[in-house]
Enzyme design. Structure first.
Site, short mmCIF file in Angstrom:
data_model
loop_
_atom_site.label_atom_id
_atom_site.label_comp_id
_atom_site.label_asym_id
_atom_site.label_seq_id
_atom_site.Cartn_x
_atom_site.Cartn_y
_atom_site.Cartn_z
N HIS A 9 0.82 -1.21 0.00
CA HIS A 9 0.00 0.00 0.00
C HIS A 9 0.86 1.26 0.00
CE1 HIS A 9 -3.40 -2.56 1.17
NE2 HIS A 9 -2.58 -3.10 2.05
N ASN A 28 -6.15 3.70 10.77
CA ASN A 28 -6.52 2.45 10.10
C ASN A 28 -7.71 2.67 9.17
OD1 ASN A 28 -7.19 -0.34 9.57
ND2 ASN A 28 -6.06 -0.83 11.43
N GLN A 84 1.06 -8.96 14.43
CA GLN A 84 0.93 -10.26 13.76
C GLN A 84 2.17 -10.36 12.87
OE1 GLN A 84 -3.53 -11.30 13.79
NE2 GLN A 84 -3.31 -9.76 12.21
N GLY A 90 -1.35 -14.39 11.04
CA GLY A 90 -2.41 -13.50 10.57
C GLY A 90 -1.92 -12.23 9.91
N GLN A 91 -0.61 -12.08 9.73
CA GLN A 91 -0.11 -10.86 9.07
C GLN A 91 -0.62 -10.81 7.63
OE1 GLN A 91 4.19 -10.51 9.00
NE2 GLN A 91 4.14 -8.45 8.14
N SER A 92 -1.18 -9.67 7.25
CA SER A 92 -1.70 -9.56 5.88
C SER A 92 -0.96 -8.49 5.07
CB SER A 92 -3.20 -9.26 5.89
OG SER A 92 -3.43 -8.01 6.50
N VAL A 93 -0.24 -7.61 5.75
CA VAL A 93 0.53 -6.58 5.04
C VAL A 93 2.00 -6.83 5.33
CG1 VAL A 93 1.00 -4.12 4.80
CG2 VAL A 93 -1.35 -4.91 5.18
N HIS A 95 4.84 -5.58 5.86
CA HIS A 95 5.59 -4.43 6.37
C HIS A 95 5.26 -4.42 7.86
CE1 HIS A 95 6.85 0.02 5.51
NE2 HIS A 95 7.14 -0.31 6.77
N HIS A 97 4.19 -3.90 11.49
CA HIS A 97 3.34 -2.87 12.09
C HIS A 97 2.81 -3.33 13.44
CE1 HIS A 97 1.02 -5.40 9.34
NE2 HIS A 97 0.02 -5.28 10.18
N HIS A 99 -0.21 -2.82 16.13
CA HIS A 99 -1.59 -2.33 16.28
C HIS A 99 -1.73 -1.74 17.69
CE1 HIS A 99 -3.46 -4.83 12.91
NE2 HIS A 99 -2.34 -5.51 13.11
#
Ligand code: AMP
Length: 161
Positions: A9, A28, A84, A90-93, A95, A97, A99
């Site tokens: 992104h 977010n 994550q 469960g990491q989806s991006v 890079h 990060h 939360h």
């Protein structure tokens, strides 16, 4: 800086509310709770283990600095702070990060249900219904602008972004 890289992104500076030497923080597009924000290293780095010691120190120092202000701003009593790290977590991006999630008494039926939400809230099927759940840029920019004012030493004006 016009935009920031966050994995696949591009994050517009209008939704970024904090920047340090090695870290940035932004709102977010699909918060699990009000005030759910993300904190990332400026350098695009997939996994926690890939970060330098300096980046780790800056990321967590920043997370600590933000956490008290975020908790107060969203009138919460507590925080869930989560990462994550990797596909099976469960990491989806891709890079790193952190939360930050403001918490209140009774906000989830079972306290730890928030972790299921963090894992599932952003699953995107690339159909239009998933996208409709994303917040608009204007709403996100408005929230970031309010938060930015809480950290005046880091951004003296939007022009700094
Ligand atoms: P994770 O599943 O732990 O990798 O978390 C990814 C997080 O990034 C989720 O909370 C998403 O809602 C958030 N996210 C993904 N893309 C964007 C974006 N373009 N702007 C803001 N937040 C995003």
């Amino acid at each position: 800086m016009a935009s920031y890289t966050f994995g696949q992104h591009l994050i517009k500076s209008s939704v970024v509310f904090f920047r340090s030497r090695l870290t940035f923080a932004f709102v977010n597009r699909k918060p699990v709770v009000p005030g759910h924000v993300l904190v990332s290293p400026l350098r695009p780095v997939d996994r926690f283990v890939d970060m330098t010691g300096d980046e780790v120190a800056d990321l967590f120092q920043t997370t600590q600095t933000l956490s008290k202000v975020i908790q107060d701003q969203y009138k919460a009593s507590s925080l869930s702070i989560a990462m994550q790290d990797g596909p099976d977590a469960g990491q989806s991006v891709w890079h790193v990060h952190v939360h930050i999630l403001p918490r209140k008494a009774g906000d989830f039926r079972k306290n730890d249900d928030i972790y299921d939400e963090v894992e599932n809230h952003d699953h995107v099927n690339f159909d239009s219904s998933s996208r409709q759940e994303w917040r608009g840029e204007e709403e996100m920019a408005q929230e970031a602008s309010i938060l930015r004012k809480l950290f005046p030493l880091h951004f003296t004006s939007d022009i700094d972004l």
